[in-house]
Design a protein around this motif. Structure first.
Motif, PDB file in Angstrom:
ATOM      1  N   MET A  81      52.989  39.030  33.950  1.00 41.67           N
ATOM      2  CA  MET A  81      52.172  39.011  35.158  1.00 41.67           C
ATOM      3  C   MET A  81      51.261  37.788  35.187  1.00 41.67           C
ATOM      4  O   MET A  81      51.149  37.108  36.222  1.00 41.67           O
ATOM      5  N   GLU A  82      50.627  37.506  34.070  1.00 41.22           N
ATOM      6  CA  GLU A  82      49.720  36.362  34.004  1.00 41.22           C
ATOM      7  C   GLU A  82      50.467  35.055  34.222  1.00 41.22           C
ATOM      8  O   GLU A  82      49.974  34.154  34.914  1.00 41.22           O
ATOM      9  N   LYS A  83      51.665  34.957  33.687  1.00 45.17           N
ATOM     10  CA  LYS A  83      52.461  33.743  33.873  1.00 45.17           C
ATOM     11  C   LYS A  83      52.819  33.544  35.343  1.00 45.17           C
ATOM     12  O   LYS A  83      52.751  32.423  35.863  1.00 45.17           O
ATOM     13  N   LEU A  84      53.173  34.637  36.012  1.00 48.39           N
ATOM     14  CA  LEU A  84      53.501  34.557  37.437  1.00 48.39           C
ATOM     15  C   LEU A  84      52.281  34.159  38.257  1.00 48.39           C
ATOM     16  O   LEU A  84      52.354  33.266  39.117  1.00 48.39           O
ATOM     17  N   LEU A  85      51.147  34.813  37.997  1.00 49.96           N
ATOM     18  CA  LEU A  85      49.931  34.526  38.752  1.00 49.96           C
ATOM     19  C   LEU A  85      49.455  33.097  38.519  1.00 49.96           C
ATOM     20  O   LEU A  85      49.059  32.398  39.458  1.00 49.96           O
ATOM     21  N   GLU A  86      49.491  32.656  37.270  1.00 53.94           N
ATOM     22  CA  GLU A  86      49.075  31.286  36.952  1.00 53.94           C
ATOM     23  C   GLU A  86      50.038  30.265  37.545  1.00 53.94           C
ATOM     24  O   GLU A  86      49.663  29.110  37.790  1.00 53.94           O
ATOM     25  N   GLY A  87      51.276  30.689  37.777  1.00 48.57           N
ATOM     26  CA  GLY A  87      52.266  29.805  38.386  1.00 48.57           C
ATOM     27  C   GLY A  87      52.225  29.820  39.903  1.00 48.57           C
ATOM     28  O   GLY A  87      53.080  29.211  40.557  1.00 48.57           O
ATOM     29  N   GLY A  88      51.262  30.539  40.474  1.00 49.93           N
ATOM     30  CA  GLY A  88      51.099  30.537  41.925  1.00 49.93           C
ATOM     31  C   GLY A  88      51.853  31.623  42.660  1.00 49.93           C
ATOM     32  O   GLY A  88      51.920  31.612  43.891  1.00 49.93           O
ATOM     33  N   LYS A  89      52.421  32.611  41.921  1.00 52.39           N
ATOM     34  CA  LYS A  89      53.177  33.691  42.560  1.00 52.39           C
ATOM     35  C   LYS A  89      52.353  34.977  42.571  1.00 52.39           C
ATOM     36  O   LYS A  89      51.776  35.357  41.561  1.00 52.39           O
TER      37      LYS A  89
END
Length: 244
Positions: free
Chosen positions: A118-126
């Motif tokens: 989740m954190e990777k997605l959010l940090e990637g702008g998703k």
């Protein structure tokens, strides 16, 4: 004719060989067409998500397997779902193609893996969307939210966007219990119930974002839960099943 058009629409999605995380506009159009083929009216109210402002964590009450489709019709996101969904024919494949993050509820270790994804997605702008109740209801109540699922928002600083989902019939006067995906119910049974409806409407009421600054995950959870309960006015609307 309805089932033929719907089947063709779903088969086109299954036949696509492109990468996961399709173009958001394509996802929106597919979801809106899906509801059109089912003759389900979709309405959105409130503070609609603005993709230009960056990613957010969307949280909602959970009634049906249609919920992710309804949310994605306005703001495509990667969903967090229980691992059992991945094994549902057709639905599981579509969920994987959409970048769904699956949570194994029997494994504590799985929660940490889900948080990192989740954190990777959010940090990637998703944007990421989830259902903090952990299971579906008839739509006449909202269960307590699991505050742990709000941790990635605290860590990344993205706003939380609560949205209340309601399925109705008779021009919005009655809850449509036929839309609910009950615990233990087969997907085929649920799909048949929805397909038999002739007057089904789904309404999404979006609230203003909740920013995580100086708020704990419990604060975010309780605020989101109370906002959704206030919108739905739980217990004030009678429900009916499909008359077929």
């Amino acid at each position: 004719m309805k089932i033929l058009k719907l089947g063709t629409h779903v088969l086109r999605a299954l036949a696509q060989t492109g990468p996961d995380h399709p173009v958001p506009r394509d996802v929106q159009n597919w979801c809106l067409d899906f509801f059109r083929h089912l003759n389900i009216r979709v309405r959105h109210h409130g503070c609609l998500p603005d993709p230009s402002r960056g990613p957010c964590l969307i949280v909602s009450n959970h009634v049906s397997w249609l919920d992710p489709v309804a949310i994605s019709s306005i703001h495509p996101a990667s969903f967090v779902s229980k691992a059992e969904v991945s094994r549902i024919p057709v639905l599981g494949h579509l969920a994987r193609r959409g970048g769904t993050v699956f949570l194994d509820r029997s494994s504590f270790r799985s929660l940490g893996t889900v948080f990192r994804k989740m954190e990777k997605l959010l940090e990637g702008g998703k944007s990421v969307a989830l259902f903090p109740e952990g299971k579906t209801t008839s739509g006449s109540e909202v269960l307590s939210f699991a505050s742990a699922l709000f941790e990635p928002a605290c860590r990344t600083g993205v706003p939380v966007l609560p949205v209340a989902i309601r399925y109705t019939r008779n021009n919005g006067k009655e809850l449509a219990l036929s839309a609910a995906f009950a615990e233990g119910q087969s997907f085929f049974s649920s799909f048949t119930n929805i397909l038999s409806e002739k007057d089904l409407e789904v309404t999404l009421s979006w609230t203003a974002p909740v920013f995580p600054e100086r708020l704990s995950r419990r604060d975010l959870s309780e605020c989101s839960e109370s906002r959704i309960k206030a919108i739905l006015g739980c217990g004030r609307m009678s429900g009916t099943a499909s008359s077929g």
